[in-house]
Write an enzyme that holds these catalytic residues in place. Structure first.
Site, PDB file in Angstrom:
ATOM      1  N   HIS A 111      39.671  28.702  43.219  1.00  0.00           N
ATOM      2  CA  HIS A 111      39.363  30.090  43.571  1.00  0.00           C
ATOM      3  C   HIS A 111      39.417  30.964  42.331  1.00  0.00           C
ATOM      4  CE1 HIS A 111      43.432  31.950  43.263  1.00  0.00           C
ATOM      5  NE2 HIS A 111      43.852  30.720  43.533  1.00  0.00           N
ATOM      6  N   CYS A 112      38.737  32.107  42.380  1.00  0.00           N
ATOM      7  CA  CYS A 112      38.853  33.079  41.292  1.00  0.00           C
ATOM      8  C   CYS A 112      39.534  34.309  41.884  1.00  0.00           C
ATOM      9  CB  CYS A 112      37.493  33.387  40.669  1.00  0.00           C
ATOM     10  SG  CYS A 112      36.323  34.035  41.863  1.00  0.00           S
ATOM     11  N   VAL A 113      39.346  35.481  41.312  1.00  0.00           N
ATOM     12  CA  VAL A 113      40.082  36.670  41.766  1.00  0.00           C
ATOM     13  C   VAL A 113      39.708  37.052  43.198  1.00  0.00           C
ATOM     14  CG1 VAL A 113      40.736  39.021  41.097  1.00  0.00           C
ATOM     15  CG2 VAL A 113      39.843  37.447  39.407  1.00  0.00           C
ATOM     16  N   ARG A 166      37.036  35.062  45.144  1.00  0.00           N
ATOM     17  CA  ARG A 166      36.239  34.084  45.913  1.00  0.00           C
ATOM     18  C   ARG A 166      36.851  32.691  45.968  1.00  0.00           C
ATOM     19  NH1 ARG A 166      31.233  34.904  42.311  1.00  0.00           N
ATOM     20  NH2 ARG A 166      32.741  36.112  41.136  1.00  0.00           N
TER      21      ARG A 166
END
Ligand SMILES: OC[C@H]1O[C@H](O[C@H]2O[C@H](CO)[C@@H](O)[C@H](O)[C@H]2O)[C@H](O)[C@@H](O)[C@@H]1O
Length: 469
Positions: free
Chosen positions: A25-27, A29
Site C-alpha cells: 500500500h502507499c499513503v 491506496r
C-alpha cells in the site's frame, strides 16, 4: 469503521484470496497484483464504505482507501488472504509479468523519470518566480520588476542559478535514476551523467553556432576525429549510456573477485562507457533526439491547432494508461534543446479540466461519500495529480470524463493556436501559470477559464438532468 469487515468485503470483491498474488500500500491506496483483473466485481467494490475508487495501471490494481485507513485495512487484508506483506518493488515485479514489451518499455521510462520529477517541478516553480521578477510588461509597460527595482536583480540572478541547476546537470539526475532502475550502482550513473556535461566540453547549447562557425573542438584518436561536445539538456545520450554502463558493470561484477572489485569494476565500466559515449552513443542519440524534437516542433508549427486539439483531448486518456510519463521525457528534451515546451501547458490544462469535472460532481451530488471524494480529488487534480479524480469520480460516471477531455481539447486547440509556451515543467495544475512564459499568460489564462467553466457547468447540468448521483 470495522477494518476487518472492510478487508473481507474488498477481498470478496476482487475475486477472493486465490486471485491475489501480492499486496502492498502507499499513503492512500491498496496496490494489488491480481492473477485476473477480470474477476473483480466493480459494483460490489464501489459499494464498500472504505473504497473511494479503484483503477488498474501498469498491471497493478489499485484501490483508493484514504490516508489513515489504508494501512489498517491492508493489515487485515494480508492476514485474511494469507499473502504476507510485500514491498512496492515486489508488487511491481509481480505486476510486470502481465505486461507486453511496449508496456514494459513505457514503464521503464516512467520508473526512470518519476523519481526526478520533484527536482524538475521545483526548478519549474523557481523559474516561474524568476519569470515574475524579470519579464517585462507584467506590472509596467515594457519594464520588469527588476528594471523598476534594480536592487532585486541580484536575488533574481541567484534564483535562476538555483532553478537552472536541475536542467544544466540533467544528465546527472537521469544517470542516477536510470542506472538505479537498470540494476547498476547509482553513483556511477551520476558520474557518467556528469561526464556528459563536463565544463571542459563544448556546451550543447553552443553547438549550433560552433558548427556554423566551423569551430567545434575535436579529439584526435589516432586519426579519428571525435567531437568534444557536451550533452546539456539531452535525454537520450545519458539513457543509452546508463544502460551500457550497467551492462558492463554487472558483467564485471559477476567475474571479478569481491576483494578487488573496487579497483576494477568502476574504472573499467566508466572508461569503456565514456569512450563509447563520446565516440558513438552520444553523436548518434544526439542526432536522433534533435530529429525527434525538430519533427515535433515542425508538426506543431504547421498544424498547431490540430496538435493542440489532439494532445489536449488525449492527455487525460494517456494518464489512464500510465503512458503519460513517456511525454515527460519529451517535455524535458524540448526544454533542454529549445528552452521551452509547447506540450506541457496542455498537460496543465488537461489536469485542471479533470479537477473541474470532479468539483461539478461535488456541487451536484447529495451523497456525502461522493461529495467528500469529489472535492478532495478535485483539489488534488488542480494541484497536478489527477488519478483520484479520474478513477474515483470522472470515469465512474463517464460523462464528467468525456466533458473534461472535450474541454481540454478545446483549450488545447486555443493555446496551441496562440503558440503558448512554458519555460519549464512546473506544477501541472492551477499553479502551472507561473511556469508559462510571461508573454503568454493571458492566453494561458483564457485556456484556464475554458477548462474551469466548461467542465464545471457542463458536468453540473448533465448530472442534474441525469439525476444519477
Ligand atoms: O509531467 C509533469 C507533471 O507530472 C505529474 O503529473 C502527471 O503525472 C501525475 C501522476 O501520474 C498525473 O496525476 C497527472 O495527471 C500528470 O499530468 C505532476 O503531478 C505534475 O505536477 C507535473 O507537471
Amino acid at each position: 469503521m470495522n477494518h476487518k469487515k472492510q478487508a473481507e468485503q474488498i477481498l470478496e470483491a476482487i475475486g477472493g484470496k486465490e486471485n491475489l498474488s501480492a499486496a502492498t500500500h502507499c499513503v492512500t491506496r491498496l496496490r494489488l497484483a491480481l492473477h485476473d483483473e477480470g474477476m473483480v466485481d466493480q459494483e460490489k467494490l464501489n459499494n464498500i464504505d472504505a473504497v473511494k475508487g479503484s483503477f488498474s495501471t501498469n498491471g497493478q490494481f489499485q484501490i483508493v482507501v484514504g490516508q489513515g485507513t489504508v494501512d489498517k485495512v491492508y493489515k487485515e487484508l494480508v492476514a485474511l488472504a494469507d499473502v504476507g506483506e510485500s514491498s512496492k518493488e515486489e508488487v511491481k515485479e509481480a505486476s510486470k509479468e502481465k505486461m507486453n514489451p511496449l508496456q514494459r518499455a513505457i514503464k521503464t521510462l516512467a520508473d526512470i523519470f518519476i523519481p526526478i520529477l520533484p527536482a524538475i517541478v521545483t526548478a519549474g516553480l523557481l523559474l516561474g518566480i524568476n519569470n515574475i521578477l524579470t519579464a517585462q510588461g507584467i506590472f509596467w509597460d515594457e519594464q520588469s520588476i527588476i528594471d523598476v527595482y534594480p536592487q532585486w536583480a541580484g536575488i533574481a540572478d541567484m534564483i535562476i542559478i538555483i532553478a537552472n541547476t536541475a536542467f544544466v546537470f540533467l544528465p546527472g539526475l537521469i544517470g542516477w535514476s536510470a542506472v538505479k532502475k537498470f540494476g547498476g550502482s547509482p553513483i556511477l550513473g551520476i558520474v557518467i551523467g556528469l561526464v556528459l556535461v563536463h565544463p571542459d566540453l563544448l556546451n550543447a547549447w553552443s553547438y549550433g553556432d560552433a558548427v556554423a562557425e566551423g569551430s567545434v573542438p575535436t579529439w584526435d584518436l589516432f586519426g579519428l576525429q571525435v567531437e568534444k561536445i557536451g550533452y546539456q539538456g539531452q535525454v537520450l545520450p545519458v539513457l543509452v549510456a546508463s544502460y551500457v554502463l550497467t551492462k558492463i558493470e554487472l558483467f564485471l561484477r559477476h567475474r571479478i573477485p569481491d576483494n578487488i572489485q573496487l579497483l576494477f569494476v568502476g574504472p573499467i565500466s566508466l572508461l569503456l562507457t565514456g569512450f563509447l559515449t563520446f565516440i558513438l552513443i552520444g553523436p548518434i542519440t544526439f542526432a536522433i533526439g534533435n530529429w525527434i524534437t525538430d519533427g515535433l516542433v515542425n508538426i506543431f508549427d504547421t498544424f498547431a491547432w490540430l496538435g493542440g486539439l489532439i494532445y489536449g483531448g488525449l492527455y487525460g486518456v494517456l494518464v489512464i494508461t500510465g503512458m503519460h510519463h513517456t511525454f515527460l521525457a519529451v517535455d524535458i528534451q524540448l526544454v533542454g534543446s529549445t528552452g521551452t515546451t509547447f506540450l506541457w501547458p496542455m498537460l496543465a490544462l488537461s489536469n485542471i479540466a479533470q479537477g473541474s469535472a470532479a468539483f461539478a460532481i461535488w456541487f451536484a451530488s447529495k451523497d456525502d461519500k461522493l461529495k467528500g471524494l469529489s472535492v478532495s480529488s478535485g483539489i488534488s487534480a488542480w494541484l497536478g495529480i489527477t488519478e483520484p479524480a479520474l478513477f474515483g469520480v470522472n470515469l465512474r460516471f463517464k460523462y464528467p470524463f468525456v466533458i473534461a477531455i472535450s474541454s481540454s481539447a478545446i483549450a488545447g486547440l486555443y493555446i496551441s493556436a496562440q503558440g503558448v509556451l512554458a519555460s519549464s515543467i512546473g506544477v501541472g495544475g492551477v499553479p502551472g501559470i507561473f511556469s508559462i512564459v510571461a508573454e503568454y499568460w493571458v492566453d494561458f489564462a483564457i485556456g484556464m477559464v475554458i477548462v474551469i467553466v466548461l467542465p464545471l457547468v457542463g458536468t453540473y447540468l448533465y448530472a442534474k438532468r441525469k439525476r444519477d448521483i
